[in-house]
Design an enzyme around this catalytic site. Structure first.
Site, PDB file in Angstrom:
ATOM      1  N   ASP A 119     -50.751 -58.436   1.236  1.00 16.00           N
ATOM      2  CA  ASP A 119     -51.791 -59.424   0.969  1.00 16.00           C
ATOM      3  C   ASP A 119     -52.662 -59.106  -0.236  1.00 16.00           C
ATOM      4  O   ASP A 119     -52.906 -59.948  -1.090  1.00 16.00           O
ATOM      5  CB  ASP A 119     -52.693 -59.464   2.209  1.00 16.00           C
ATOM      6  CG  ASP A 119     -52.719 -60.846   2.785  1.00 16.00           C
ATOM      7  OD1 ASP A 119     -51.697 -61.547   2.650  1.00 16.00           O
ATOM      8  OD2 ASP A 119     -53.773 -61.213   3.341  1.00 16.00           O
ATOM      9  N   LYS A 162     -60.771 -49.102  -0.312  1.00 18.22           N
ATOM     10  CA  LYS A 162     -61.306 -48.784   1.001  1.00 18.22           C
ATOM     11  C   LYS A 162     -60.415 -49.362   2.122  1.00 18.22           C
ATOM     12  O   LYS A 162     -59.630 -50.236   1.811  1.00 18.22           O
ATOM     13  CB  LYS A 162     -62.732 -49.314   1.125  1.00 18.22           C
ATOM     14  CG  LYS A 162     -62.790 -50.860   1.131  1.00 18.22           C
ATOM     15  CD  LYS A 162     -63.984 -51.345   1.874  1.00 18.22           C
ATOM     16  CE  LYS A 162     -63.610 -52.384   2.823  1.00 18.22           C
ATOM     17  NZ  LYS A 162     -63.512 -53.725   2.626  1.00 18.22           N
ATOM     18  N   TYR A 210     -67.199 -54.692  -5.302  1.00 18.97           N
ATOM     19  CA  TYR A 210     -68.534 -55.202  -5.619  1.00 18.97           C
ATOM     20  C   TYR A 210     -69.036 -54.648  -6.952  1.00 18.97           C
ATOM     21  O   TYR A 210     -69.808 -55.281  -7.642  1.00 18.97           O
ATOM     22  CB  TYR A 210     -69.511 -54.941  -4.455  1.00 18.97           C
ATOM     23  CG  TYR A 210     -69.554 -56.172  -3.581  1.00 18.97           C
ATOM     24  CD1 TYR A 210     -68.385 -56.627  -2.972  1.00 18.97           C
ATOM     25  CD2 TYR A 210     -70.705 -56.931  -3.438  1.00 18.97           C
ATOM     26  CE1 TYR A 210     -68.368 -57.785  -2.242  1.00 18.97           C
ATOM     27  CE2 TYR A 210     -70.698 -58.104  -2.703  1.00 18.97           C
ATOM     28  CZ  TYR A 210     -69.528 -58.529  -2.113  1.00 18.97           C
ATOM     29  OH  TYR A 210     -69.509 -59.707  -1.408  1.00 18.97           O
ATOM     30  N   HIS A 261     -69.905 -51.881   0.059  1.00 21.45           N
ATOM     31  CA  HIS A 261     -70.391 -52.874  -0.909  1.00 21.45           C
ATOM     32  C   HIS A 261     -71.920 -52.901  -1.012  1.00 21.45           C
ATOM     33  O   HIS A 261     -72.485 -52.810  -2.092  1.00 21.45           O
ATOM     34  CB  HIS A 261     -69.891 -54.273  -0.536  1.00 21.45           C
ATOM     35  CG  HIS A 261     -68.396 -54.378  -0.406  1.00 21.45           C
ATOM     36  ND1 HIS A 261     -67.531 -53.621  -1.156  1.00 21.45           N
ATOM     37  CD2 HIS A 261     -67.605 -55.172   0.367  1.00 21.45           C
ATOM     38  CE1 HIS A 261     -66.275 -53.939  -0.838  1.00 21.45           C
ATOM     39  NE2 HIS A 261     -66.294 -54.868   0.087  1.00 21.45           N
ATOM     40  N   LYS A 290     -70.392 -62.068   9.462  1.00 17.50           N
ATOM     41  CA  LYS A 290     -69.274 -63.017   9.382  1.00 17.50           C
ATOM     42  C   LYS A 290     -69.627 -64.217  10.246  1.00 17.50           C
ATOM     43  O   LYS A 290     -70.434 -64.100  11.174  1.00 17.50           O
ATOM     44  CB  LYS A 290     -68.007 -62.371   9.936  1.00 17.50           C
ATOM     45  CG  LYS A 290     -67.603 -61.118   9.167  1.00 17.50           C
ATOM     46  CD  LYS A 290     -66.185 -61.214   8.689  1.00 17.50           C
ATOM     47  CE  LYS A 290     -65.860 -60.149   7.686  1.00 17.50           C
ATOM     48  NZ  LYS A 290     -65.056 -60.572   6.577  1.00 17.50           N
ATOM     49  N   LYS A 315     -72.771 -66.272   0.965  1.00 17.68           N
ATOM     50  CA  LYS A 315     -73.704 -65.893  -0.080  1.00 17.68           C
ATOM     51  C   LYS A 315     -73.858 -64.377  -0.138  1.00 17.68           C
ATOM     52  O   LYS A 315     -73.815 -63.712   0.892  1.00 17.68           O
ATOM     53  CB  LYS A 315     -75.059 -66.494   0.279  1.00 17.68           C
ATOM     54  CG  LYS A 315     -75.979 -66.710  -0.915  1.00 17.68           C
ATOM     55  CD  LYS A 315     -77.353 -67.104  -0.455  1.00 17.68           C
ATOM     56  CE  LYS A 315     -77.592 -68.599  -0.571  1.00 17.68           C
ATOM     57  NZ  LYS A 315     -78.988 -68.936  -0.264  1.00 17.68           N
ATOM     58  N   ARG A 324     -77.636 -68.351  11.960  1.00 17.53           N
ATOM     59  CA  ARG A 324     -78.178 -67.294  11.095  1.00 17.53           C
ATOM     60  C   ARG A 324     -77.910 -65.898  11.658  1.00 17.53           C
ATOM     61  O   ARG A 324     -78.356 -64.906  11.104  1.00 17.53           O
ATOM     62  CB  ARG A 324     -79.709 -67.444  10.984  1.00 17.53           C
ATOM     63  CG  ARG A 324     -80.174 -68.630  10.172  1.00 17.53           C
ATOM     64  CD  ARG A 324     -81.701 -68.723  10.192  1.00 17.53           C
ATOM     65  NE  ARG A 324     -82.362 -67.461   9.847  1.00 17.53           N
ATOM     66  CZ  ARG A 324     -82.549 -67.028   8.612  1.00 17.53           C
ATOM     67  NH1 ARG A 324     -82.122 -67.732   7.592  1.00 17.53           N
ATOM     68  NH2 ARG A 324     -83.169 -65.889   8.387  1.00 17.53           N
TER      69      ARG A 324
HETATM   70  C1  BG6 Z   1     -63.779 -57.068   1.633  1.00 14.74           C
HETATM   71  C2  BG6 Z   1     -63.927 -57.117   3.124  1.00 14.74           C
HETATM   72  O1  BG6 Z   1     -63.948 -55.760   1.174  1.00 14.74           O
HETATM   73  O2  BG6 Z   1     -64.739 -57.910   1.044  1.00 14.74           O
HETATM   74  C3  BG6 Z   1     -63.804 -58.536   3.636  1.00 14.74           C
HETATM   75  O3  BG6 Z   1     -62.929 -56.294   3.740  1.00 14.74           O
HETATM   76  C4  BG6 Z   1     -64.735 -59.462   2.901  1.00 14.74           C
HETATM   77  O4  BG6 Z   1     -64.065 -58.575   5.030  1.00 14.74           O
HETATM   78  C5  BG6 Z   1     -64.614 -59.260   1.391  1.00 14.74           C
HETATM   79  O5  BG6 Z   1     -64.397 -60.782   3.255  1.00 14.74           O
HETATM   80  C6  BG6 Z   1     -65.699 -60.042   0.650  1.00 14.74           C
HETATM   81  O6  BG6 Z   1     -65.491 -59.984  -0.724  1.00 14.74           O
HETATM   82  P1  BG6 Z   1     -66.118 -61.101  -1.656  1.00 14.74           P
HETATM   83  O7  BG6 Z   1     -65.799 -60.635  -3.035  1.00 14.74           O
HETATM   84  O8  BG6 Z   1     -65.461 -62.393  -1.289  1.00 14.74           O
HETATM   85  O9  BG6 Z   1     -67.581 -61.139  -1.357  1.00 14.74           O
END
Ligand code: BG6
Length: 480
Positions: free
Chosen positions: A16, A154, A185, A246, A332, A338, A460
């Site tokens: 993936d 990671k 990030y 992140h 989630k 955001k 929220r």
């Molecule tokens: C990944 C996580 O590192 O970052 C995911 O494993 C998450 O769970 C994703 O959805 C989010 O990345 P972005 O760039 O869409 O904010």
């Protein structure tokens, strides 16, 4: 820039991550001329027994279909070769080495120099054995120059001990300057902007401290659940998936002192100091949640207490930040998608306008979607009356930088690995310090000592998280 033969090997080529992120990023680099046809070759490696063309067909659907792309996509796919083999099989890695060497010879690489980049789009459990195979069979052995670099993703372990074990296993095979630990990030435009913003603007220098800042929030929300990744996610939870990596990386860049220079080691030295100054997280400063329906995923155990939401406060014990809560929040299946940083300033002392209720000054950096920075400030409400209102000084990237394409995080980070720039990658001691912060609480969550509170998808998150925010001194603002 270095020239000569460049071989990029994507291990886990049919997985993936490779399909959705690695190959599209490589394509974009190719399309922009950063990967040159006469130098580069891309090798996919995985267990499945397929041909070059079958891999190319599988990848095609993940590459852009815009105007002008078709021709580039075809020539890009022609750069890709496939080698099949298992991840602990000397034969497979020997075959990979042969394929790379053949390419190097055919490209008549400048005086034999050979640049080999191995991108491990694989689960970390196989990193040590794959690294061993690369080291023994497939790395650059040319004494005429070049390099071998390894890119890993990671999760680097589940806690301090497992991360350290993984680091030692890889560290025995490759030197730190050869290891690129990706946290995507760090490749985002507005995350890369943080140091410029903080250290190139006189505005911020005197204000960026405990005397002026009341609290800082670093927030990640997604408006979808684990979507088929439940089995994976359940082993990790939101703290390991998002916060420990992140959000903590973002915190480092927001909180660190000015580095001596922009050299990667100087920047990473300052990040490590921030991490080492974080004090143990307090029980009453953590709220965990799990959305209703999470356990409907058949790969998630019915008794799972794994958090899909967390709000927690980190405190940095140093001269700049003592007493300022850093509120990290990730979830989630919430009401929006955001990621943003919110720096809330203290109230104006001796406020003659009585405007505190409307809100405080806030500086918001929206990492995504729609990159933006805006400053909330109090102005006179336009009109005959003398009253005040909260308004915004707004720098929205889409408006301000029309026509400029913001690169994808992976694109930028892969280019950095080719250039050999480790600034935006996580160093081993940084990783250790990050795990030191979260390991105690993670172990207690794993033992069931914290309860994940239920929340409705699309909400929220648990109300207790907003209460924690309030207790931390965050004041809601009310705009015009
Ligand atoms: C990944 C996580 O590192 O970052 C995911 O494993 C998450 O769970 C994703 O959805 C989010 O990345 P972005 O760039 O869409 O904010």
């Amino acid at each position: 820039p270095e020239t000569g033969c460049l071989s990029i090997v994507v291990l886990g080529a049919s997985g993936d991550l490779a399909k959705k992120k690695t190959f599209p990023a490589l394509y974009n680099l190719y399309r922009q001329g950063f990967l040159r046809k006469n130098e580069v070759h891309i090798f996919g490696y995985a267990r499945t027994n397929i041909t070059d063309d079958e891999l190319r067909d599988r990848l095609r659907g993940y590459l852009p279909q815009g105007t002008g792309d078709a021709e580039y996509v075809s020539s890009f796919l022609q750069l890709i070769k496939y080698v099949s083999g298992s991840y602990d099989d000397p034969e497979g890695f020997q075959a990979l080495d042969n394929a790379i060497s053949e390419h190097e010879i055919s490209k008549n690489s400048t005086e034999g120099s050979s640049r080999r980049l191995f991108y491990l789009a694989l689960p970390p459990s196989v990193y040590p054995q794959v690294c061993k195979m690369i080291k023994n069979y497939s790395m650059n052995r040319s004494d005429l120059g070049g390099w071998t670099r390894i890119v890993v993703e990671k999760p680097f372990g589940r806690d301090l001990a497992s991360a350290e074990e993984l680091s030692s296993q890889i560290g025995e095979l490759f030197e730190e300057p050869q290891i690129y630990r990706i946290d995507h990030y760090l490749g985002k435009e507005l995350v890369q902007n943080l140091l410029v913003l903080r250290f190139a603007n006189r505005f911020f220098l005197p204000l960026w401290n405990r005397d002026n800042i009341a609290n800082i929030q670093i927030v990640f929300r997604e408006d979808f659940g684990t979507e088929g990744r439940g089995g994976y996610f359940d082993q990790y939870g939101i703290i390991r998936d998002i916060i420990q990596n992140h959000l903590l990386q973002v915190l480092c860049l927001v909180a660190m002192e000015k580095p001596v220079s922009l050299k990667p080691e100087h920047i990473r030295d300052e990040k490590v100091k921030v991490l080492q100054s974080v004090v143990p997280i307090q029980d009453e400063e953590v709220v965990l949640g799990q959305y209703d329906g999470y356990k409907d995923d058949p790969t998630v155990p019915d008794i799972s207490n794994t958090p899909t939401f967390a709000t927690m406060i980190l405190r940095i014990h140093n001269e700049r930040w003592e007493g300022v809560p850093f509120i990290l929040k990730a979830g989630k299946a919430l009401n929006s998608r955001k990621a943003e940083i919110r720096v809330q300033f203290k109230s104006v002392p001796g406020d003659i306008f009585k405007c505190e209720k409307q809100g405080r000054n806030e500086f918001v950096i929206r990492l995504q979607p729609s990159e933006a920075m805006y400053m909330k400030l109090t102005v006179k409400k336009p009109g005959l009356e003398m009253s005040t209102v909260q308004s915004e000084l707004d720098l929205s990237y889409r408006q301000r930088y029309q026509g400029l394409v913001i690169p994808e995080a992976y694109e930028r980070l892969i280019l950095d690995t080719i250039k050999g720039d480790q600034q935006h990658f996580v160093r081993r001691d940084e990783l250790r310090a990050a795990w030191e912060i979260f390991t105690p609480i993670l172990h207690r969550i794993d033992k069931g000592e914290y309860k994940s509170l239920p929340y409705k998808p699309g909400s929220r998150g648990p109300a207790e998280a907003d209460e924690l925010l309030e207790r931390a001194g965050y004041v809601q603002t009310h705009g015009y």
